[in-house]
Scaffold this motif. Structure first.
Motif, short mmCIF file in Angstrom:
data_model
loop_
_atom_site.label_atom_id
_atom_site.label_comp_id
_atom_site.label_asym_id
_atom_site.label_seq_id
_atom_site.Cartn_x
_atom_site.Cartn_y
_atom_site.Cartn_z
N LEU B 214 0.84 -1.20 0.00
CA LEU B 214 0.00 0.00 0.00
C LEU B 214 0.87 1.25 0.00
O LEU B 214 0.65 2.19 -0.78
CB LEU B 214 -0.90 -0.04 1.25
CG LEU B 214 -2.12 0.86 1.25
CD1 LEU B 214 -3.01 0.55 0.04
CD2 LEU B 214 -2.92 0.65 2.54
N ALA B 215 1.90 1.26 0.86
CA ALA B 215 2.78 2.43 0.96
C ALA B 215 3.48 2.69 -0.37
O ALA B 215 3.52 3.82 -0.87
CB ALA B 215 3.82 2.21 2.06
N MET B 216 4.02 1.62 -0.96
CA MET B 216 4.75 1.77 -2.23
C MET B 216 3.80 2.24 -3.32
O MET B 216 4.16 3.09 -4.15
CB MET B 216 5.40 0.44 -2.59
CG MET B 216 6.43 0.53 -3.68
SD MET B 216 7.83 1.58 -3.23
CE MET B 216 9.19 0.63 -3.86
N ALA B 217 2.58 1.69 -3.36
CA ALA B 217 1.62 2.06 -4.40
C ALA B 217 1.22 3.54 -4.27
O ALA B 217 1.20 4.28 -5.26
CB ALA B 217 0.40 1.16 -4.33
N ILE B 218 0.93 3.97 -3.05
CA ILE B 218 0.55 5.38 -2.85
C ILE B 218 1.69 6.29 -3.27
O ILE B 218 1.51 7.28 -3.99
CB ILE B 218 0.18 5.63 -1.37
CG1 ILE B 218 -1.08 4.86 -0.99
CG2 ILE B 218 -0.01 7.12 -1.11
CD1 ILE B 218 -1.42 4.90 0.49
N SER B 219 2.90 5.94 -2.84
CA SER B 219 4.09 6.71 -3.17
C SER B 219 4.28 6.79 -4.69
O SER B 219 4.56 7.86 -5.25
CB SER B 219 5.29 6.05 -2.50
OG SER B 219 6.47 6.70 -2.80
N ALA B 220 4.10 5.66 -5.37
CA ALA B 220 4.28 5.60 -6.81
C ALA B 220 3.24 6.44 -7.55
O ALA B 220 3.56 7.17 -8.49
CB ALA B 220 4.21 4.15 -7.28
N VAL B 221 1.99 6.36 -7.08
CA VAL B 221 0.92 7.12 -7.73
C VAL B 221 1.21 8.62 -7.63
O VAL B 221 1.11 9.36 -8.62
CB VAL B 221 -0.45 6.79 -7.07
CG1 VAL B 221 -1.48 7.83 -7.45
CG2 VAL B 221 -0.90 5.40 -7.50
N LEU B 222 1.64 9.08 -6.45
CA LEU B 222 1.93 10.51 -6.29
C LEU B 222 3.06 10.95 -7.22
O LEU B 222 2.98 11.97 -7.89
CB LEU B 222 2.29 10.81 -4.83
CG LEU B 222 1.12 10.78 -3.83
CD1 LEU B 222 1.64 10.85 -2.40
CD2 LEU B 222 0.15 11.92 -4.12
N CYS B 223 4.14 10.15 -7.26
CA CYS B 223 5.28 10.48 -8.14
C CYS B 223 4.83 10.55 -9.59
O CYS B 223 5.25 11.43 -10.35
CB CYS B 223 6.37 9.41 -8.02
SG CYS B 223 7.57 9.81 -6.76
N SER B 224 3.97 9.61 -9.97
CA SER B 224 3.52 9.54 -11.35
C SER B 224 2.68 10.77 -11.72
O SER B 224 2.88 11.37 -12.78
CB SER B 224 2.70 8.26 -11.52
OG SER B 224 2.30 8.09 -12.85
N LEU B 225 1.77 11.16 -10.84
CA LEU B 225 0.93 12.33 -11.10
C LEU B 225 1.80 13.57 -11.30
O LEU B 225 1.62 14.34 -12.24
CB LEU B 225 -0.03 12.57 -9.92
CG LEU B 225 -1.13 11.52 -9.68
CD1 LEU B 225 -1.90 11.85 -8.40
CD2 LEU B 225 -2.08 11.47 -10.87
N ILE B 226 2.76 13.75 -10.40
CA ILE B 226 3.64 14.92 -10.50
C ILE B 226 4.49 14.83 -11.76
O ILE B 226 4.74 15.83 -12.43
CB ILE B 226 4.51 15.06 -9.22
CG1 ILE B 226 3.61 15.23 -8.00
CG2 ILE B 226 5.46 16.24 -9.34
CD1 ILE B 226 4.33 15.07 -6.68
N GLY B 227 4.93 13.60 -12.09
CA GLY B 227 5.73 13.40 -13.29
C GLY B 227 5.00 13.86 -14.55
O GLY B 227 5.58 14.54 -15.41
N THR B 228 3.72 13.53 -14.66
CA THR B 228 2.93 13.96 -15.82
C THR B 228 2.87 15.48 -15.89
O THR B 228 3.13 16.09 -16.94
CB THR B 228 1.49 13.40 -15.73
OG1 THR B 228 1.54 11.99 -15.50
CG2 THR B 228 0.73 13.68 -17.01
#
Lengths: 240, 324
Positions: B214-228
């Motif tokens: 869960l922690a890794m997924a949340i972290s990844a989603v946030l990074c991805s949104l900012i990346g876009t």
């Protein structure tokens, strides 16, 4: 009725058999003492019961259902939790936060904090609720260990040498906590090295030597048992 | 949720800081506004990383993978398939979240230690970069140029630099808010317990695998949104910037200098160091090649030696001394 039944449980590490065909049962509401020389397999036995290690054979039945093969967190959820011989603390969590984590197993956030505060008072750590493990004495760390177990609201607690390293006087506080909890309906299995403590605390005892159960009975019977004297106490007199 | 969380939400300091930041585009010269926007991007990245690196205590070097997916995949979906970039942003976030969960599962399944975890996550990131560089769909080595911004919000265009500043600020605040929310909810307790001692956490009923995933997924989603959003801001999805493990190193550095154990570490770290780095480049960049990097590096070394816990805890000690 037996709350826990350990049936012919074995565990090998390579060529070494750490636990061999051990069977015993624990009655609801009793304090069962497990003793044995260093390296007898007591801690391994606890790991087998609590799901940290899979047994090579045998069965562990808790509240009428086999729990072999289940992960520790699910066994904890069912009401069986353990403490660790070498105190395992959550390094940078305060006493309150650590015990709250345990209480979260059965409560939502706010209720868990309230439950944790109650348990911390119960074990006598109330005035140290906001300290981190680094500033706690060994005795307090052991009380924290007990508090974490209790906060999961288990029916059975496995305590692995919670008194080790404490002076006889220091053992009185945790002992009283354990007795009070037992009177409230909890069941305990205790591995202990401090003889006078386990003798006075346990209702019944199991003796393990070289991975095998060598005796079982009341503390008085155990003291009188020849095999126990040989296996465990050697030539020494018990009452020294 | 712990009552303290709502206390933070009601804090006037927080709202003053937010309003102060939000009005920056109204008066900052464009060069400094760009600097502030970059700082917000990295504040967001550092907070996203902190969920794994700080709260769970696992040094993940995979995060350029998630930024890269957010930037390259969303851009490619727009340019190659004509998929609206808002939708692309969500698709990329979903892919990143799943990639994060898989990495966490691999870590658990093979019981990686701290060092192996760092190396395996780095390997995932390296593979991610190679995939981008070798696959024309994602832009290959030349990257993807996004169409000119015509201020069409429906097409993920935010007009001028103010628009991008506000959108990236929104994402940085989201990352900060998610950190605070996790810290004050059961997930935060479980993650800190796992960081402190995995076995003891399991013994009190913490599901280590589920919480790490869960922690890794949340972290990844946030990074991805900012990346876009970052790629759209730069109008160029550059694989050597956005999918390179170097980016992760920068993020880790910012979070560590700020202080991983503090809720405001990533904010302090990225909020200070990005502008300082940019200013050093502005002043010394033309003097001697590499001089600004040298000074920047020296500065980091001094901070790490003097304040191993990071800047944020040092600031809060200072604050307490003055308020007493």
């Amino acid at each position: 009725m037996a709350i826990l039944e350990v049936q012919n449980v074995s565990r090998r590490f390579g060529g070494l058999t750490a636990v061999s065909n051990v069977s015993f049962s624990v009655e609801k509401g009793e304090i069962l003492g497990v003793i044995g020389p260093n390296g007898a397999g007591k801690t391994t036995l606890f790991s087998l019961i609590s799901g940290f290690l899979p047994p090579n054979g045998g069965d562990v039945v808790f509240k009428g259902q086999s729990i072999v093969g289940q992960p520790p967190h699910r066994i904890a959820k069912r009401g069986l939790t353990r403490s660790f011989q070498v105190v395992q603390v959550f390094t940078d969590m305060t006493v309150l936060d650590a015990v709250t984590t345990a209480a979260l197993l059965n409560h939502p956030m706010r209720a868990a904090i309230a439950k944790a505060e109650k348990v911390i008072d119960q074990v006598g750590l109330g005035h140290k609720a906001l300290e981190t493990p680094a500033s706690l004495s060994l005795q307090d760390k052991k009380l924290l260990e007990v508090a974490k177990c209790v906060a999961t609201e288990p029916e059975l607690i496995l305590l692995d040498e919670v008194m080790a390293g404490l002076t006889l006087a220091e053992t009185q506080a945790p002992l009283k906590v354990i007795r009070d909890l037992r009177d409230a309906g909890m069941t305990f299995v205790m591995v202990e090295h401090v003889m006078p403590v386990i003798m006075s605390a346990a209702d019944r005892m199991v003796v393990i030597s070289f991975g095998q159960k060598v005796a079982e009975g009341s503390p008085a019977e155990i003291v009188a048992d020849e095999k126990v004297r040989e296996a465990y106490f050697g030539e020494e007199d018990l009452h020294d | 949720m712990k009552p303290e969380f709502f206390g933070i939400l009601r804090s006037p300091v927080l709202w003053l800081a937010l309003v102060f930041t939000a009005v920056l585009p109204l008066w900052l010269p464009s060069y400094y506004l760009h600097m502030a926007t970059l700082a917000l991007v990295y504040v967001g990245f550092a907070y996203a990383w902190n969920i794994v690196g700080g709260l769970t205590g696992q040094v993940s070097l995979a995060h350029s993978l998630f930024v890269g997916i957010g930037a390259m995949l969303a851009s490619a979906l727009l340019l190659r398939l004509g998929i609206n970039m808002w939708v692309g942003m969500l698709i990329a976030a979903l892919v990143s979240g799943m990639a994060g969960a898989v990495i966490a599962w691999v870590d658990y399944r093979f019981r990686l230690g701290h060092l192996s975890f760092a190396l395996i996550t780095l390997a995932f990131a390296e593979v991610g970069e190679l995939v981008v560089l070798g696959w024309d769909f994602l832009g290959g080595a030349s990257g993807l140029y996004l169409p000119k911004d015509q201020g069409n919000l429906q097409s993920f265009q935010f007009g001028g630099s103010s628009g991008y500043f506000w959108f990236l600020m929104l994402l940085a605040v989201l990352a900060l808010g998610v950190n605070l929310a996790i810290l004050n909810s059961p997930l935060g307790f479980f993650l800190r317990a796992i960081r402190g001692n995995e076995g003891a956490a399991q013994a009190v009923g913490v599901n280590v695998l589920r919480n790490k995933m869960l922690a890794m997924a949340i972290s990844a989603v946030l990074c991805s949104l900012i990346g876009t959003a970052y790629a759209r801001y730069l109008t160029f999805a550059d694989p050597y910037l956005l999918a390179s493990p170097n980016l992760t190193i920068e993020i880790v550095l910012l979070a560590t200098i700020g202080g991983v154990s503090s809720a405001f570490g990533p904010l302090v770290g990225a909020g200070l160091l990005i502008p300082i780095g940019e200013m050093l480049r502005g002043h010394f960049g033309s003097m001697l090649p590499g001089l600004h990097y040298f000074i920047y590096g020296l500065l980091l070394v001094v901070v790490i030696i003097a304040l191993p816990q990071g800047l944020a805890p040092a600031f809060s000690r200072l604050y307490r001394r003055f308020s007493n």
